[in-house]
Design a protein around this motif. Structure first.
Motif, PDB file in Angstrom:
ATOM      1  N   MET A 270       0.852  -1.156  -0.076  1.00 57.44           N
ATOM      2  CA  MET A 270      -0.452   0.431  -0.186  1.00 57.44           C
ATOM      3  C   MET A 270       0.918   1.013  -0.207  1.00 57.44           C
ATOM      4  SD  MET A 270      -3.309  -0.617   1.997  1.00 57.44           S
ATOM      5  CE  MET A 270      -4.676  -1.631   2.200  1.00 57.44           C
ATOM      6  N   ILE A 299       2.014   5.101   5.035  1.00 62.53           N
ATOM      7  CA  ILE A 299       0.676   5.176   4.071  1.00 62.53           C
ATOM      8  C   ILE A 299      -0.075   6.260   4.730  1.00 62.53           C
ATOM      9  CG2 ILE A 299      -1.829   4.139   3.733  1.00 62.53           C
ATOM     10  CD1 ILE A 299      -0.704   1.754   4.812  1.00 62.53           C
ATOM     11  N   VAL A 303      -6.846   5.665   1.714  1.00 60.87           N
ATOM     12  CA  VAL A 303      -7.060   4.052   0.912  1.00 60.87           C
ATOM     13  C   VAL A 303      -8.823   3.500   1.191  1.00 60.87           C
ATOM     14  CG1 VAL A 303      -6.383   1.574   1.330  1.00 60.87           C
ATOM     15  CG2 VAL A 303      -5.121   3.491   1.566  1.00 60.87           C
TER      16      VAL A 303
END
Length: 549
Positions: A270, A299, A303
């Protein structure tokens, strides 16, 4: 009364200039034409562009035709989430054949049945699964051409079973091959088997039209931006990856492959590839929620995740939101091309307290843009239930993303389509705002002393206990009440809890008659897609019936 002539019916017939059968194969042709250099697939060190993926798919289709594979033939695939299974979603139907993706967690007997029932002519298989495939082939009556897939990301054992590898096969194909557009959009594109737990599984047949529409439908209901980056946490063998192989071609996005669900690797990918979207069953999201926070380092972007496969406990929805991931709840079945309803978020929900948002988002919602009918009905009278949020009925669907039918099983097909609707077997209520919420599978309702208990409601309470990782509730026989709830609980790593503590916790969150009378600790059995295998738990609890799930 006499009908008057309709001027719009004269001289305005379908012709090649204004009509073409819908097929998701058109998506990859367009992606390669418009974005030839954009990254299509990432797998470990491998990188493919849309031009390269399209050429590989054409090579696959061309090579299959050279082996006599065509319309009505089945090509089976026992593959992990690698570029090869992605390419098969296009290359196989390009020659008119039907793709049968096999569940990699099944035993040899089940695989042999599927190979025979689907009459597989070719089998693409990853070396990791060669022990099961070797056993299955020894049991099967059909003798498909076996093509081995050698994945550099797999370093374990597993011998080759065929005379050629996948790359050998592609080398025989033509990258400029003029593939076959289906003459009829009703033509079968894929075959997916349900998880048979009593008797043999049923073969669900998808057509090109439905695959095209749900491929686009995923983009619409999820508001996916162009060139999304999608991580394959969901197996591509499951409902053809909920049609996302075709979605990603329509989106001209990037697919990041993943052989197995591993929290550390998922967060790494990710961050590295700035993954924007992924899908999974509740257990996948639960795994990420309970992973060390340090793994999420790097991150910093948004998402988006879809959850389905089972009704997600409110605790999971709340956990994902607290983690900063935007979760959307969808619902569907193998027979509906994967997701066919979505809990569409209303703008005003954002101003509500988190707990109220979670309650609203836990519903299965409304129909997909490309599904024409969704209702909650009394299965006997086929009359809609009141939209009061209390009266239970069966979820019914109909429309273009409902299966073509069950292969070689007209009786089951007719039963499932009785009265012009597809009967899901899921019990639900309709709320005044038109949103649907599942209360239980028809076979999972626990009837205790004449009272109906929703196993999902009890499970929802169990998931709120801080020590619980996974939970499932089934009926157990009871001399006094007929049956009572029995809870199976899997604890988080390092966590502890006693039966008395779990029962007392439930008493604080629900009516006493709904509280489990027994709690069994241990690993909760799940399918490869994260669905808890309640049939196995019913057997352990000696439930009154263990009906097919």
């Amino acid at each position: 009364m006499p009908t008057k002539p309709n001027p719009y019916d004269s001289g305005l017939d379908k012709n090649p200039a204004n009509f073409a059968p819908l097929t998701p194969l058109s998506f990859i042709e367009r992606a390669a034409y418009v974005y030839p250099k954009h990254t299509s697939v990432i797998h470990g060190a491998k990188r493919y562009t849309w031009r390269e993926t399209y050429a590989r798919c054409r090579r696959l289709g061309s090579a299959l035709v050279k082996r006599g594979i065509g319309i009505g033939d089945t090509v089976a695939a026992m593959l992990a989430n690698t570029p090869e299974i992605y390419e098969a979603h296009f290359g196989v139907p390009m020659c008119g054949a039907v793709l049968n993706t096999l569940n990699t967690r099944l035993d040899a007997e089940a695989i042999a049945f599927m190979l025979d029932h689907g009459e597989a002519k070719v089998l693409l298989t990853d070396r990791e699964f060669s022990p099961i495939i070797e056993q299955a082939l020894s049991r099967a009556k059909v003798k498909p051409i076996v093509i081995d897939v050698d994945d550099p990301e797999y370093s374990g054992p597993g011998k080759r079973l065929g005379a050629k590898t996948y790359e050998d096969l592609l080398a025989e194909g033509d990258p400029e091959w003029n593939w076959l557009w289906p003459a009829d959009e009703w033509q079968a594109i894929s075959l997916n088997y349900t998880s048979g737990t009593t008797g043999n599984p049923k073969g669900v047949v998808y057509h090109h039209r439905g695959a095209y529409l749900n491929g686009v439908g995923n983009i619409l209901v999820w508001a996916m931006p162009h060139h999304a980056v999608y991580l394959w946490t969901l197996p591509m063998f499951h409902c053809n990856g909920w049609c996302f192989p075709w979605t990603m071609a329509a989106n001209a996005g990037t697919s990041v492959c993943l052989r197995k669900v591993d929290a550390a690797l998922i967060f790494k990918l990710m961050a590295e590839h700035r993954v924007t979207h992924y899908c999974g069953a509740p257990i996948v999201h639960q795994t990420l929620i309970n992973a060390p926070a340090a793994l999420r380092k790097g991150i910093t972007h948004k998402v988006n995740c879809l959850v389905a496969g089972a009704a997600p406990p409110a605790a999971i929805i709340e956990g994902m939101e607290k983690m900063g991931f935007s979760i959307t709840h969808v619902y569907g079945l193998t027979e509906t091309y994967g997701p066919a309803t979505v809990c569409a978020k209303q703008p005003e929900w954002a101003s509500l307290p988190l707990g109220e948002q979670v309650t609203l988002n836990a519903r299965q919602g409304i129909r997909y843009t490309v599904q024409e009918g969704l209702a909650v009905m009394d299965p006997e009278t086929m009359q809609p239930t009141p939209a009061d949020g209390e009266t239970m009925g069966e979820i019914m669907m109909r429309g273009n993303i409902t299966m073509k039918g069950y292969l070689k099983n007209p009786k089951a097909t007719q039963e499932s389509f009785k009265d012009g609707w597809f009967h899901t077997g899921d019990l639900a209520v309709m709320y005044p705002d038109g949103y649907v919420k599942i209360k239980d599978r028809s076979k999972d309702v626990i009837i205790s002393g004449g009272e109906n208990i929703s196993s999902i409601e009890v499970e929802d309470a169990l998931y709120r206990h801080p020590a619980v990782m996974a939970a499932a509730v089934v009926a157990q026989p009871d001399a006094k009440w007929g049956e009572t709830p029995c809870a199976f609980v899997e604890l988080k790593e390092g966590a502890t809890a006693t039966e008395a503590e779990i029962i007392e916790f439930c008493r604080a969150h629900m009516a006493r008659f709904k509280v489990p009378k027994r709690v069994i600790f241990g690993a909760v059995p799940k399918t490869s897609t994260g669905k808890i295998q309640k049939f196995a738990l019913r057997e352990k609890a000696k439930s009154a019936s263990a009906i097919e799930t």
